[in-house]
Design a protein around this motif. Structure first.
Motif, PDB file in Angstrom:
ATOM      1  N   GLY A 119       0.800  -1.214   0.000  1.00 25.19           N
ATOM      2  CA  GLY A 119       0.000   0.000   0.000  1.00 25.19           C
ATOM      3  C   GLY A 119       0.830   1.259   0.000  1.00 25.19           C
ATOM      4  O   GLY A 119       1.999   1.259   0.382  1.00 25.19           O
ATOM      5  N   SER A 176       0.172   5.663   0.663  1.00 25.01           N
ATOM      6  CA  SER A 176      -0.778   6.721   0.978  1.00 25.01           C
ATOM      7  C   SER A 176      -0.109   8.072   0.832  1.00 25.01           C
ATOM      8  O   SER A 176       1.107   8.192   0.976  1.00 25.01           O
ATOM      9  CB  SER A 176      -1.347   6.562   2.392  1.00 25.01           C
ATOM     10  OG  SER A 176      -0.338   6.766   3.347  1.00 25.01           O
ATOM     11  N   LEU A 194      -5.274  10.373   0.009  1.00 20.84           N
ATOM     12  CA  LEU A 194      -5.315   9.370  -1.051  1.00 20.84           C
ATOM     13  C   LEU A 194      -4.590   8.140  -0.554  1.00 20.84           C
ATOM     14  O   LEU A 194      -3.437   8.219  -0.124  1.00 20.84           O
ATOM     15  CB  LEU A 194      -4.649   9.904  -2.323  1.00 20.84           C
ATOM     16  CG  LEU A 194      -4.511   8.931  -3.475  1.00 20.84           C
ATOM     17  CD1 LEU A 194      -5.890   8.527  -3.987  1.00 20.84           C
ATOM     18  CD2 LEU A 194      -3.692   9.545  -4.585  1.00 20.84           C
ATOM     19  N   ARG A 195      -5.260   7.000  -0.586  1.00 29.59           N
ATOM     20  CA  ARG A 195      -4.653   5.756  -0.124  1.00 29.59           C
ATOM     21  C   ARG A 195      -4.928   4.678  -1.159  1.00 29.59           C
ATOM     22  O   ARG A 195      -6.071   4.494  -1.577  1.00 29.59           O
ATOM     23  CB  ARG A 195      -5.230   5.370   1.222  1.00 29.59           C
ATOM     24  CG  ARG A 195      -4.676   4.046   1.716  1.00 29.59           C
ATOM     25  CD  ARG A 195      -4.889   3.899   3.160  1.00 29.59           C
ATOM     26  NE  ARG A 195      -3.790   4.621   3.781  1.00 29.59           N
ATOM     27  CZ  ARG A 195      -3.603   4.690   5.070  1.00 29.59           C
ATOM     28  NH1 ARG A 195      -4.427   4.129   5.880  1.00 29.59           N
ATOM     29  NH2 ARG A 195      -2.592   5.345   5.573  1.00 29.59           N
ATOM     30  N   VAL A 196      -3.889   3.962  -1.584  1.00 29.13           N
ATOM     31  CA  VAL A 196      -4.007   2.914  -2.586  1.00 29.13           C
ATOM     32  C   VAL A 196      -3.382   1.646  -2.026  1.00 29.13           C
ATOM     33  O   VAL A 196      -2.254   1.678  -1.516  1.00 29.13           O
ATOM     34  CB  VAL A 196      -3.282   3.319  -3.898  1.00 29.13           C
ATOM     35  CG1 VAL A 196      -3.362   2.195  -4.902  1.00 29.13           C
ATOM     36  CG2 VAL A 196      -3.852   4.594  -4.461  1.00 29.13           C
ATOM     37  N   PHE A 212      -2.765  -2.661  -2.868  1.00 31.13           N
ATOM     38  CA  PHE A 212      -2.822  -3.760  -3.822  1.00 31.13           C
ATOM     39  C   PHE A 212      -2.714  -5.051  -3.032  1.00 31.13           C
ATOM     40  O   PHE A 212      -1.886  -5.179  -2.139  1.00 31.13           O
ATOM     41  CB  PHE A 212      -1.663  -3.685  -4.829  1.00 31.13           C
ATOM     42  CG  PHE A 212      -1.682  -2.447  -5.666  1.00 31.13           C
ATOM     43  CD1 PHE A 212      -2.513  -2.349  -6.769  1.00 31.13           C
ATOM     44  CD2 PHE A 212      -0.896  -1.355  -5.333  1.00 31.13           C
ATOM     45  CE1 PHE A 212      -2.547  -1.209  -7.533  1.00 31.13           C
ATOM     46  CE2 PHE A 212      -0.911  -0.210  -6.098  1.00 31.13           C
ATOM     47  CZ  PHE A 212      -1.746  -0.137  -7.190  1.00 31.13           C
TER      48      PHE A 212
END
Length: 146
Positions: A125, A127, A140-142, A144
């Motif tokens: 992850g 952010s 914004l946080r992504v 996988f």
């Protein structure tokens, strides 16, 4: 407004969180609420109570003293899971996090995270937090999952 102790942080970050316009009266609750907003930025280890001083007969000033916190962190834990049977192999599990706070004194934050708890899955992850982009706080946080 006078700010003491901000060696890295841009003083406009602090004054923007203070939300006080020129008011015709002293409002202790508004000043304390502003101090709490500055504390919640997460970039200061200490924010002192506001000190009030007289500028002239009809105006007051405010002094805020801050202590900046560390701007980089590394955290992690690693473990070994032994094989459940002799025909299988063991595996490593754990968590690692690398973070940067108050990037270039702008109160922006970034972090990278890695987590593996089971043999079958891992999580990666990133952010990014921007304080006040077009007058909005943006997070914004992504992540996988692999």
């Amino acid at each position: 407004m006078k700010i003491i102790g901000n060696n890295i942080t841009d003083s406009t970050i602090i004054t923007r969180e203070f939300f006080l316009n020129e008011k015709p009266y002293y409002d202790k609750n508004a000043i304390e609420a502003s101090r709490n907003r500055i504390e919640h930025l997460g970039i200061f280890s200490e924010v002192s109570p506001a000190e009030i001083f007289a500028i002239n007969d009809s105006s007051i000033g405010i002094t805020i003293s801050v202590s900046e916190t560390r701007s980089t962190y590394i955290d992690g834990i690693l473990g070994y899971n032994p094989p459940p049977t002799k025909t299988q192999s063991g595996f490593l599990s754990g968590f690692a996090s690398l973070g940067f706070t108050n990037i270039y004194g702008t109160a922006r934050n970034e972090s990278l995270d890695f987590r593996k708890e089971t043999r079958e899955a891992q999580e990666i992850g990133a952010s990014f937090v921007v304080r006040w982009l077009f007058r909005l706080s943006v997070h914004l946080r992504v992540f996988f999952f692999v």
